[in-house]
Enzyme design. Structure first.
Site, PDB file in Angstrom:
ATOM      1  N   ASP A   1       0.614  -1.243  -0.059  1.00 47.84           N
ATOM      2  CA  ASP A   1       0.165  -0.060   0.035  1.00 47.84           C
ATOM      3  C   ASP A   1       0.655   1.107  -0.090  1.00 47.84           C
ATOM      4  O   ASP A   1       1.573   1.421   0.931  1.00 47.84           O
ATOM      5  CB  ASP A   1      -0.761  -0.024   1.277  1.00 47.84           C
ATOM      6  CG  ASP A   1      -1.980  -1.037   1.405  1.00 47.84           C
ATOM      7  OD1 ASP A   1      -1.887  -1.427  -0.016  1.00 47.84           O
ATOM      8  OD2 ASP A   1      -2.699  -1.083   2.243  1.00 47.84           O
TER       9      ASP A   1
ATOM     10  N   ASP B   1     -14.149  -5.121  -2.791  1.00 49.65           N
ATOM     11  CA  ASP B   1     -13.922  -5.010  -1.487  1.00 49.65           C
ATOM     12  C   ASP B   1     -15.176  -5.438  -0.926  1.00 49.65           C
ATOM     13  O   ASP B   1     -16.134  -4.846  -1.115  1.00 49.65           O
ATOM     14  CB  ASP B   1     -13.451  -3.682  -1.050  1.00 49.65           C
ATOM     15  CG  ASP B   1     -12.033  -3.071  -1.235  1.00 49.65           C
ATOM     16  OD1 ASP B   1     -11.266  -4.204  -1.714  1.00 49.65           O
ATOM     17  OD2 ASP B   1     -11.795  -2.122  -1.363  1.00 49.65           O
TER      18      ASP B   1
END
Length: 272
Positions: A12, A131
């Protein structure tokens, strides 16, 4: 013979630096993206995923530089996602050196982006990130919850979230997975918001249901804290790849150790 299962470190990236949050919150700095990617490449990673969580235009520009620097010394497939909103963003990432581009929110808001990108760059370049979070079934969701499950607490469904896992949409995750395959996606990156960052294991039920619903590869994401969790998601959910961050970034396990653990338990992996 079945294809080898893939082990994929996830980086990330925020404003040019690697961070890792718990349930998408509380970010920690884990180093330089290109250096970390090169480290994982040398130690046996099968692919690398960069997710850009920068909010600013300057952060986005830094991400292009990260991809370019990484591509110069990392020779395994690299996927880039985060902030991808149109075909030009796909082109920019691929030109910088990415092999695949991951798209989430923009695909939900404009599903034709998937087919447009697949037509231009090929399905193999198009990864749709989903997600998902399990939520109790409420009357107002019965018209969108196509796949309903139950346990001792009652009925529930897997709901799609966008904008970095912050915003729910009225979309069933399993239905959406089928749809993105129809539109031309070459792969699904499936993250359990419930499990993300917990290091308590992948969401086996969610992963199994999506894997059973589609024929394209599914990368399981969210919750890996030990190599045994990868064994579970490969054997019990039949995921094609397992993505992890925390266990690698802070030196809890090496990729070599993970692959050795998997091989000893009958999971076929590419040897380091």
């Amino acid at each position: 013979m079945a294809l080898a299962k893939r082990i994929i470190p996830c980086l990330d990236v925020k404003d040019g630096r690697v961070v890792k949050g718990v349930r998408f919150r509380g970010l920690r700095d884990a180093g330089d993206p290109a250096e970390l990617a090169h480290h994982y490449y040398r130690h046996g990673a099968d692919e690398i995923v960069f997710l850009d969580i920068s909010a600013s235009p300057e952060g986005r520009r830094l991400m292009v530089d990260v991809v370019r620097r990484t591509a110069e010394k990392v020779f395994i497939p690299m996927t880039v996602g985060g902030g991808i909103s149109d075909v030009e963003d796909f082109r920019r990432a691929l030109t910088a050196g990415a092999d695949k581009v991951s798209v989430n929110t923009a695909a939900v808001e404009n599903p034709e982006l998937i087919s447009e990108a697949a037509d231009i760059f090929g399905s193999q370049c198009v990864v749709v990130a989903i997600d998902a979070k399990r939520e109790p079934l409420k009357p107002e969701h019965e018209h969108v919850a196509d796949h309903i499950f139950s346990n001792d607490d009652g009925e529930y469904w897997f709901r799609v979230y966008v904008r970095g896992g912050r915003e729910p949409v009225d979309l069933d995750a399993i239905t959406w997975a089928k749809r993105v395959e129809e539109l031309g996606a070459g792969e699904i990156l499936l993250t359990s918001i419930d499990a993300d960052g917990t290091q308590e294991g992948y969401d086996i039920e969610l992963t199994r249901e999506v894997c059973n619903a589609v024929s394209i590869p599914v990368i399981a994401s969210g919750g890996c804290g030990h190599p045994k969790h990868m064994v579970e998601v490969f054997k019990e959910a039949d995921a094609d790849a397992a993505l992890a961050a925390s266990i690698f970034h802070y030196g809890k396990f090496t990729i070599e150790e993970v692959k050795e653990h998997l091989a000893e338990r009958g999971v076929r992996v590419r040897q380091c």
